[in-house]
Design a protein around this motif. Structure first.
Motif, mmCIF file in Angstrom:
data_model
loop_
_atom_site.group_PDB
_atom_site.id
_atom_site.type_symbol
_atom_site.label_atom_id
_atom_site.label_comp_id
_atom_site.label_asym_id
_atom_site.label_seq_id
_atom_site.Cartn_x
_atom_site.Cartn_y
_atom_site.Cartn_z
ATOM 1 N N CYS A 35 15.004 66.543 63.298
ATOM 2 C CA CYS A 35 14.375 67.883 62.827
ATOM 3 C C CYS A 35 15.149 69.108 63.227
ATOM 4 C CB CYS A 35 13.110 68.166 63.629
ATOM 5 S SG CYS A 35 11.773 66.890 63.505
ATOM 6 N N LYS A 36 14.893 70.136 62.405
ATOM 7 C CA LYS A 36 15.751 71.353 62.172
ATOM 8 C C LYS A 36 15.571 72.007 63.606
ATOM 9 C CE LYS A 36 14.943 71.898 57.287
ATOM 10 N NZ LYS A 36 14.486 72.691 56.344
ATOM 11 N N THR A 37 14.527 71.985 64.254
ATOM 12 C CA THR A 37 14.588 72.835 65.479
ATOM 13 C C THR A 37 13.397 72.086 66.497
ATOM 14 O OG1 THR A 37 12.523 74.155 64.712
ATOM 15 C CG2 THR A 37 14.493 75.031 64.314
ATOM 16 N N LEU A 38 13.645 72.490 67.798
ATOM 17 C CA LEU A 38 12.753 71.999 68.701
ATOM 18 C C LEU A 38 11.413 72.370 68.351
ATOM 19 C CD1 LEU A 38 12.151 70.888 71.481
ATOM 20 C CD2 LEU A 38 12.404 73.285 72.353
ATOM 21 N N ARG A 39 10.914 73.469 67.899
ATOM 22 C CA ARG A 39 9.504 73.551 67.553
ATOM 23 C C ARG A 39 8.944 72.447 66.636
ATOM 24 N NH1 ARG A 39 6.204 78.072 68.095
ATOM 25 N NH2 ARG A 39 7.396 78.269 70.043
ATOM 26 N N GLU A 40 9.987 72.270 65.520
ATOM 27 C CA GLU A 40 9.432 71.441 64.439
ATOM 28 C C GLU A 40 9.498 70.083 65.190
ATOM 29 O OE1 GLU A 40 11.734 71.449 60.872
ATOM 30 O OE2 GLU A 40 10.911 73.752 60.379
ATOM 31 N N ALA A 41 10.369 69.593 65.990
ATOM 32 C CA ALA A 41 10.350 68.259 66.418
ATOM 33 C C ALA A 41 9.192 68.166 67.276
ATOM 34 C CB ALA A 41 11.573 68.029 67.545
ATOM 35 N N GLN A 42 8.433 69.034 68.146
ATOM 36 C CA GLN A 42 7.475 69.039 68.789
ATOM 37 C C GLN A 42 6.183 69.105 68.055
ATOM 38 O OE1 GLN A 42 8.063 72.707 71.114
ATOM 39 N NE2 GLN A 42 8.568 71.728 72.809
ATOM 40 N N CYS B 185 3.708 65.764 68.441
ATOM 41 C CA CYS B 185 2.112 65.680 68.748
ATOM 42 C C CYS B 185 1.452 65.153 67.304
ATOM 43 C CB CYS B 185 1.741 67.284 68.641
ATOM 44 S SG CYS B 185 2.557 67.672 70.168
ATOM 45 N N ALA B 186 1.821 65.525 66.200
ATOM 46 C CA ALA B 186 1.005 64.985 64.903
ATOM 47 C C ALA B 186 0.903 63.426 64.987
ATOM 48 C CB ALA B 186 1.949 65.433 63.865
ATOM 49 N N TYR B 187 2.158 62.876 65.003
ATOM 50 C CA TYR B 187 2.155 61.374 65.000
ATOM 51 C C TYR B 187 1.404 60.889 66.318
ATOM 52 C CZ TYR B 187 6.302 59.694 67.291
ATOM 53 O OH TYR B 187 7.400 59.440 68.273
ATOM 54 N N GLY B 188 1.637 61.641 67.362
ATOM 55 C CA GLY B 188 1.133 60.875 68.647
ATOM 56 C C GLY B 188 -0.462 60.757 68.525
ATOM 57 N N GLY C 188 -0.706 53.417 79.183
ATOM 58 C CA GLY C 188 -0.313 53.671 77.779
ATOM 59 C C GLY C 188 0.372 54.861 77.738
ATOM 60 N N ALA C 189 0.189 55.811 78.664
ATOM 61 C CA ALA C 189 0.838 57.253 78.902
ATOM 62 C C ALA C 189 2.336 56.983 79.289
ATOM 63 C CB ALA C 189 0.222 58.146 79.955
ATOM 64 N N PHE C 190 2.367 55.945 80.095
ATOM 65 C CA PHE C 190 3.837 55.649 80.568
ATOM 66 C C PHE C 190 4.705 54.875 79.471
ATOM 67 C CE2 PHE C 190 2.375 57.267 84.686
ATOM 68 C CZ PHE C 190 3.552 57.880 85.359
ATOM 69 N N ILE C 191 4.028 54.169 78.893
ATOM 70 C CA ILE C 191 4.436 53.357 77.818
ATOM 71 C C ILE C 191 5.058 54.212 77.009
ATOM 72 C CG2 ILE C 191 3.899 51.763 76.028
ATOM 73 C CD1 ILE C 191 2.298 49.893 77.896
ATOM 74 N N VAL C 192 4.367 55.147 76.376
ATOM 75 C CA VAL C 192 4.966 56.170 75.539
ATOM 76 C C VAL C 192 6.250 56.879 75.970
ATOM 77 C CG1 VAL C 192 4.440 58.274 74.237
ATOM 78 C CG2 VAL C 192 2.816 56.364 73.996
ATOM 79 N N LEU D 194 2.551 64.026 74.584
ATOM 80 C CA LEU D 194 2.458 65.256 74.937
ATOM 81 C C LEU D 194 3.497 65.627 76.299
ATOM 82 C CD1 LEU D 194 -1.146 66.414 75.316
ATOM 83 C CD2 LEU D 194 0.310 66.804 73.417
ATOM 84 N N LEU D 195 3.814 64.790 76.928
ATOM 85 C CA LEU D 195 4.799 64.719 78.096
ATOM 86 C C LEU D 195 6.129 64.620 77.428
ATOM 87 C CD1 LEU D 195 3.596 62.409 80.844
ATOM 88 C CD2 LEU D 195 3.841 64.990 81.108
ATOM 89 N N VAL D 196 6.395 63.750 76.254
ATOM 90 C CA VAL D 196 7.477 63.802 75.720
ATOM 91 C C VAL D 196 7.789 64.842 74.757
ATOM 92 C CG1 VAL D 196 8.809 62.238 73.820
ATOM 93 C CG2 VAL D 196 7.468 61.235 75.233
#
Length: 523
Positions: free
Chosen positions: A274-281, A285-288, A253-257, A97-99
């Motif tokens: 990805c095409k846009t920032l929203r898609e990258a976010q 989140c999905a694979y995280g 774990g959080a800092f390792i990510v 989420l931080l990333v």
């Protein structure tokens, strides 16, 4: 005598099955590479022309992040630390989420090709080169160590039977990766990694089914057996001195990510296609969120394998890394499991190594040589990176590690720590530092951490876990704060938020060499 001949014939049958499976798998990858590599340019190799579907990136990133080490090592971790590794997986979630909501917006606003260019804008050219070199060292060590595990398995169960030396095994497998990534680069990997992730999880689920069937259990009964087993323990709250303590694992774990994903060109390069920032976010989140259930499956498989060994009266191997191969690659669970194991381990290994080699090539051309538009240099650099990769694998053959996964994370505590300190200094402060001192600070911090890691158990009985990464970053951050600059640079003294806001939202993907250091940042 007849029994010996039967076993020998079965062993050769398993060997041929593994060879045929790898060749068929590689044929699919080459077909994908041929389609995606048509009319490829450097922009395609580095950024996939910013046209990647976010859901394909997210799905492929799960397999790329897991790697062959997870496939082999995580099931065996239950023999020494039960399921406490899941504590770290829970910490991964806030890290992603931080990333997604702190780092990705910055990278997209600056339209970066490699993320370390940010250090040039914020701190200075020495900081920029230091960050890039630390990434190159960290990724080369980590990725080659992961791939080394797979090479060992292929050598033990295939190459030795055919009289092939380890040098040829390692070089041949890396050459296969080079063949299908040399044209399309990151564009090819978005699609091949999705295929490899699908193969990885299908093989894992089917292996779990086969192991449960070997013990006469349904999948539901197997799940209950895992839950009731003492090795299914996840949380450790009572021992603050233990490296398995929950808060140590969760925070680390959080800092390792943040470090191994958000500050790592390998992981971020696909997200920035990805095409846009929203898609990258959305993809982040999905694979995280997928890592906890994914690793839960691997650890559940480990518990079932321990139970199967007890049922059959088989002694557990001395190393946890050998638990899954002991059953899956020797044919003791049938030829089908041999095929599934081969597909899974190759998929995990290739999806991790291919992206690492592509990211290393990108960083070398863009950050070190500053020639992101030179296609001839990119091809030579890609080939050279593959050669160095093989050399590191052979080095690990000489100095073998007893716990591969732990060794990688410990190693990253030393090599990724300075990156954490550099980016924290740039993002959290408006201060300047002496740019010429940055390389010395970045080298001194890991050495101080090494001393602390050796002295703490003797003096206090305290054993560092993955929180060593935090100490390393903190020491780098402190060193940057103490190193006062000789001259003021108003442009660099600007706050990171202001820099990002003032940057044009639409910049060209590639820049001339004269403006390279302030524009191209996508590691």
């Amino acid at each position: 005598m007849a029994a010996w001949r039967f076993l020998k014939s079965f062993y050769y049958l398993c060997t041929m099955v593994i060879i045929i499976t790898v060749l068929a798998y590689f044929a699919v990858l080459m077909a994908v590479s041929r389609i995606t590599g048509r009319r490829a340019t450097n922009a395609t190799f580095y950024r996939a022309d910013r046209r990647s579907p976010w859901y394909m990136v997210a799905f492929g990133m799960v397999g790329a992040s897991i790697s062959g080490v997870t496939y082999v090592s995580v099931p065996g971790m239950v023999t020494t630390s039960a399921m406490t590794y899941l504590q770290m997986c829970l910490g991964f979630i806030p890290g992603y989420l931080l990333v997604a909501f702190v780092l990705l917006p910055l990278y997209y606003r600056l339209n970066l090709t490699t993320i370390y260019t940010y250090l040039d804008r914020r701190v200075g050219p020495r900081a920029y080169k230091t960050g890039a070199w630390f990434f190159l060292l960290s990724k080369m060590l980590g990725a080659s160590l992961r791939f080394y595990v797979v090479c060992l398995i292929v050598q033990a169960f295939v190459a030795d039977a055919l009289g092939i030396p380890f040098v040829a095994t390692a070089a041949g497998m890396v050459a296969l990766i080079w063949l299908y990534t040399r044209r399309g680069g990151i564009k090819t990997l978005v699609w091949t990694d999705s295929f490899q992730t699908l193969c990885l999880f299908l093989s894992l689920i089917l292996i779990i089914h086969n192991v449960a069937s070997a013990m006469g259990m349904t999948l539901g009964e197997a799940a209950r057996a895992v839950a009731a087993d003492p090795q299914s323990r996840i949380f450790v709250f009572d021992d603050w001195m233990s490296a398995q303590n929950f808060w140590k694992q969760f925070v680390s774990g959080a800092f390792i990510v943040v470090v191994m994903t958000g500050l790592d060109q390998d992981m971020m390069q696909k997200n920035l296609t990805c095409k846009t920032l929203r898609e990258a976010q959305k993809d982040m989140c999905a694979y995280g969120c997928a890592f906890f259930p994914a690793n839960l499956l691997f650890l559940a498989l480990g518990v079932l394998l321990v139970q199967l060994a007890a049922t059959r009266g088989v002694a557990l191997p001395a190393r946890g890394d050998e638990l899954l191969p002991m059953f899956a690659a020797t044919g003791s669970l049938g030829t089908a499991v041999v095929v599934l194991f081969t597909i899974g381990i190759v998929a995990a290994a290739f999806s991790s190594a291919d992206s690492a080699l592509t990211a290393l090539t990108t960083s070398l051309c863009v950050d070190i040589f500053g020639r992101d538009e030179d296609e001839r240099l990119r091809r030579r650099a890609h080939l050279g990176v593959c050669a160095v990769f093989v050399a590191f694998i052979l080095l690990f053959r000489v100095v073998n590690s007893s716990s591969v996964l732990d060794a990688i994370y410990t190693l990253c505590s030393y090599t990724y720590g300075p990156l954490l300190g550099l980016f924290a200094f740039g993002l959290l402060t408006r201060r300047q530092t002496r740019d010429k001192a940055v390389p010395y600070i970045a080298v001194a911090s890991p050495l101080l951490c090494l001393s602390a890691d050796n002295l703490a158990p003797r003096l206090t009985g305290y054993h560092f876990g993955y929180e060593l990464l935090l100490l390393n970053g903190l020491l780098t951050f402190a060193g940057l704060m103490l190193a006062k600059p000789q001259n003021k640079h108003p442009r660099r003294a600007e706050s990171p938020t202001a820099q990002a806001a003032s940057a044009p939202s639409t910049q060209p993907s590639h820049n001339s060499q004269s403006s390279h250091s302030s524009q191209n940042n996508h590691l």
